[in-house]
Every structure is written in structure tokens, then in C-alpha cells.
Design a protein around this motif. Structure first.
Motif, PDB file in Angstrom:
ATOM      1  N   THR A   1     -24.806  70.632  41.934  1.00  7.59           N
ATOM      2  CA  THR A   1     -26.143  70.760  42.518  1.00  7.59           C
ATOM      3  C   THR A   1     -27.156  69.989  41.684  1.00  7.59           C
ATOM      4  O   THR A   1     -26.970  69.814  40.480  1.00  7.59           O
ATOM      5  CB  THR A   1     -26.563  72.238  42.648  1.00  7.59           C
ATOM      6  N   PRO A   2     -28.241  69.535  42.297  1.00  9.18           N
ATOM      7  CA  PRO A   2     -29.214  68.729  41.554  1.00  9.18           C
ATOM      8  C   PRO A   2     -30.046  69.554  40.578  1.00  9.18           C
ATOM      9  O   PRO A   2     -30.265  70.748  40.782  1.00  9.18           O
ATOM     10  CB  PRO A   2     -30.098  68.145  42.666  1.00  9.18           C
TER      11      PRO A   2
ATOM     12  N   TYR B   1     -37.779  63.528  45.452  1.00  5.70           N
ATOM     13  CA  TYR B   1     -38.844  64.086  46.301  1.00  5.70           C
ATOM     14  C   TYR B   1     -40.220  64.078  45.640  1.00  5.70           C
ATOM     15  O   TYR B   1     -41.223  64.236  46.314  1.00  5.70           O
ATOM     16  CB  TYR B   1     -38.503  65.531  46.685  1.00  5.70           C
ATOM     17  N   GLY B   2     -40.262  63.970  44.331  1.00  2.98           N
ATOM     18  CA  GLY B   2     -41.526  64.010  43.611  1.00  2.98           C
ATOM     19  C   GLY B   2     -41.710  65.336  42.885  1.00  2.98           C
ATOM     20  O   GLY B   2     -41.146  66.358  43.268  1.00  2.98           O
ATOM     21  N   ASN B   3     -42.512  65.300  41.827  1.00  2.00           N
ATOM     22  CA  ASN B   3     -42.754  66.484  40.997  1.00  2.00           C
ATOM     23  C   ASN B   3     -43.369  67.616  41.804  1.00  2.00           C
ATOM     24  O   ASN B   3     -43.101  68.787  41.552  1.00  2.00           O
ATOM     25  CB  ASN B   3     -43.711  66.150  39.851  1.00  2.00           C
ATOM     26  N   ARG B   4     -44.194  67.267  42.735  1.00  2.00           N
ATOM     27  CA  ARG B   4     -44.929  68.264  43.505  1.00  2.00           C
ATOM     28  C   ARG B   4     -43.991  69.216  44.248  1.00  2.00           C
ATOM     29  O   ARG B   4     -44.203  70.429  44.260  1.00  2.00           O
ATOM     30  CB  ARG B   4     -45.855  67.551  44.485  1.00  2.00           C
ATOM     31  N   LEU B   5     -42.943  68.687  44.833  1.00  2.00           N
ATOM     32  CA  LEU B   5     -42.006  69.544  45.547  1.00  2.00           C
ATOM     33  C   LEU B   5     -41.275  70.463  44.577  1.00  2.00           C
ATOM     34  O   LEU B   5     -41.064  71.640  44.878  1.00  2.00           O
ATOM     35  CB  LEU B   5     -41.005  68.725  46.359  1.00  2.00           C
ATOM     36  N   SER B   6     -40.899  69.956  43.415  1.00  2.00           N
ATOM     37  CA  SER B   6     -40.207  70.782  42.421  1.00  2.00           C
ATOM     38  C   SER B   6     -41.073  71.965  41.995  1.00  2.00           C
ATOM     39  O   SER B   6     -40.599  73.099  41.929  1.00  2.00           O
ATOM     40  CB  SER B   6     -39.821  69.952  41.198  1.00  2.00           C
TER      41      SER B   6
ATOM     42  N   TYR C   1     -52.278  65.941  42.191  1.00  2.00           N
ATOM     43  CA  TYR C   1     -52.018  64.965  41.138  1.00  2.00           C
ATOM     44  C   TYR C   1     -50.523  64.807  40.897  1.00  2.00           C
ATOM     45  O   TYR C   1     -50.079  63.845  40.289  1.00  2.00           O
ATOM     46  CB  TYR C   1     -52.719  65.372  39.832  1.00  2.00           C
ATOM     47  N   LEU C   2     -49.738  65.765  41.368  1.00  3.12           N
ATOM     48  CA  LEU C   2     -48.289  65.652  41.242  1.00  3.12           C
ATOM     49  C   LEU C   2     -47.772  64.712  42.314  1.00  3.12           C
ATOM     50  O   LEU C   2     -48.239  64.723  43.442  1.00  3.12           O
ATOM     51  CB  LEU C   2     -47.633  67.029  41.383  1.00  3.12           C
ATOM     52  N   ARG C   3     -46.807  63.930  41.952  1.00  3.18           N
ATOM     53  CA  ARG C   3     -46.259  62.898  42.828  1.00  3.18           C
ATOM     54  C   ARG C   3     -45.372  63.512  43.902  1.00  3.18           C
ATOM     55  O   ARG C   3     -44.567  64.389  43.651  1.00  3.18           O
ATOM     56  CB  ARG C   3     -45.456  61.946  41.939  1.00  3.18           C
ATOM     57  N   LEU C   4     -45.519  63.047  45.140  1.00  2.00           N
ATOM     58  CA  LEU C   4     -44.648  63.437  46.245  1.00  2.00           C
ATOM     59  C   LEU C   4     -44.198  62.152  46.915  1.00  2.00           C
ATOM     60  O   LEU C   4     -45.011  61.344  47.344  1.00  2.00           O
ATOM     61  CB  LEU C   4     -45.399  64.324  47.234  1.00  2.00           C
TER      62      LEU C   4
ATOM     63  N   VAL D   1     -34.391  66.331  41.555  1.00  2.00           N
ATOM     64  CA  VAL D   1     -35.210  66.606  42.738  1.00  2.00           C
ATOM     65  C   VAL D   1     -36.533  65.868  42.629  1.00  2.00           C
ATOM     66  O   VAL D   1     -37.005  65.252  43.586  1.00  2.00           O
ATOM     67  CB  VAL D   1     -35.434  68.125  42.917  1.00  2.00           C
ATOM     68  N   SER D   2     -37.132  65.896  41.449  1.00  2.00           N
ATOM     69  CA  SER D   2     -38.406  65.201  41.238  1.00  2.00           C
ATOM     70  C   SER D   2     -38.266  63.699  41.408  1.00  2.00           C
ATOM     71  O   SER D   2     -39.161  63.048  41.934  1.00  2.00           O
ATOM     72  CB  SER D   2     -38.955  65.509  39.839  1.00  2.00           C
ATOM     73  N   ASN D   3     -37.142  63.159  40.963  1.00  2.00           N
ATOM     74  CA  ASN D   3     -36.925  61.723  41.106  1.00  2.00           C
ATOM     75  C   ASN D   3     -36.828  61.303  42.565  1.00  2.00           C
ATOM     76  O   ASN D   3     -37.216  60.201  42.929  1.00  2.00           O
ATOM     77  CB  ASN D   3     -35.669  61.282  40.355  1.00  2.00           C
TER      78      ASN D   3
END
Length: 199
Positions: A60-61, A70-75, A23-26, A66-68
Motif C-alpha cells: 500500500t502507498p 495527489y498532492g499534500n492537500r489530499l494527504s 497553500y497545500l498542493r493538489l 500519495v502526496s507525490n
């Protein structure tokens, strides 16, 4: 993406089916995500945390950035990998390690409250936890321990930032003094025909 999760969580105890984070965005491809994880992996913590001031003040980000990209899922999965690495390094026995579902839940809670922190700051936090700066781990970790440690880290972070800002202010002041002239010198310059430039 399941391969990415498995690679991030090697060493985590799996007691049930891994929590579904779909459900998390990637937003990036698998290869782009893997490149990110290699660039910011736990294996680079010592190298990237050598200068705490850089961790807190460098470019550093943040987890939000990072979520913006790569998506929340990666974070969240990146946080899972940091927690897994922490468990492995501090020597928690296999039976006492948090299962992947607990790691995912803790990572989501950390993400929701601390997504303003930079990746390097998180790496510094986990590095300091490994060194025992925020207390000793007895047998297993839980969210209360991590939450207390994060609060302490944020206090430490504020001190690091304040010291660096004070250093910069002092440096600017000394540079300003080096460029300044005394009143007597100014009057001599004006008498010699010098006029201040209009800015």
C-alpha cells in the motif's frame, strides 16, 4: 475542493471559518481525489486492517507517495477524515469534538512526522485506537494523546515487521534445507559424473 473537505469532516465541530489548506498542493482532479477517498475511506478500515502484517508489509502507498501523486492537500485531508471518524466512533460529545481547525493542525503535524507510514498502517492505527489499544479517551482527544498512541503504534509496527521478517528468513532457511544434499550424497553425485553449474 471545499466539497471534499466538507465530505471528509462531516461530524466535526465547526467553531470558526475552516482553516485554509489551499497553500497545500493538489495535483489531481476533484473526481480522482474523490475516487481515492472512497477507495481508502474510513468505512473500509475493518476490511483493510484484518491482517496487520499486510498493513505493515503489503504494497500500500505511504502518505509521501500519495502526496507525490495527489498532492499534500489530499494527504492532510485524508488524515482529517480519519481523525473525524475516530471522534465519531468513540462517542465524543459534539461540544467536546475538535473543531476543523484543530483537526487540520493535528493532521499537518502527523503528516510532517509520519508521512513515511503507509495508508493501511494509519488505518490499522486508527482501528486500534477505536478498540482502546492505546488507552481510553475521556471526554475529548488532544494531540498529546494521539502522539503517544502513534509512538506506541510505531513500536507495535516494528514488532509486526520483525516477526514477518523472521518468518520469511525461517521459510527461506527451510527451503534451502529442502534443496540441499548431504556430503555423502554430493560425493556420490560427483563420482557419477555430475558437475556443479558455473553461475
Amino acid at each position: 475542493m471545499e466539497e471534499v473537505i466538507r465530505s471528509l469532516t462531516s461530524g466535526a465541530r465547526e467553531t470558526s471559518k475552516p482553516r485554509n489548506t489551499s497553500y497545500l498542493r493538489l495535483t489531481k482532479t476533484r473526481d480522482e481525489c474523490m475516487a481515492f477517498l472512497q477507495r481508502w475511506g474510513a468505512s473500509r478500515q475493518l476490511e483493510l486492517t484484518a491482517d496487520p502484517t499486510w498493513c505493515c508489509m503489503g504494497g500500500t502507498p505511504t502518505l509521501t507517495q500519495v502526496s507525490n501523486v495527489y498532492g499534500n492537500r489530499l494527504s492532510v485531508n485524508w488524515l482529517i477524515s480519519m481523525l473525524t471518524d475516530f471522534q465519531n466512533v468513540v462517542g465524543i460529545k459534539e461540544d467536546n469534538k475538535l473543531c476543523i481547525n484543530a483537526l487540520a493542525e493535528i493532521s499537518e503535524m502527523i503528516y510532517n512526522k509520519y508521512k513515511h507510514l503507509k495508508l493501511a498502517e494509519f488505518m490499522l492505527f486508527f482501528q486500534r485506537m477505536k478498540f482502546g489499544d492505546y488507552g481510553k479517551v475521556y471526554g475529548s482527544i488532544d494531540f498529546a494523546y494521539i502522539a503517544r498512541a502513534l509512538r506506541q503504534f510505531c513500536e507495535d509496527r516494528a514488532i509486526i515487521i520483525d516477526r514477518e521478517l523472521q518468518r520469511r528468513r525461517e521459510e527461506e532457511y527451510h527451503e534451502s534445507l529442502a534443496r540441499s544434499v548431504s556430503r555423502e550424497e554430493y560425493e556420490r553425485m560427483v563420482a557419477a559424473g555430475w558437475k556443479p553449474s558455473a553461475e
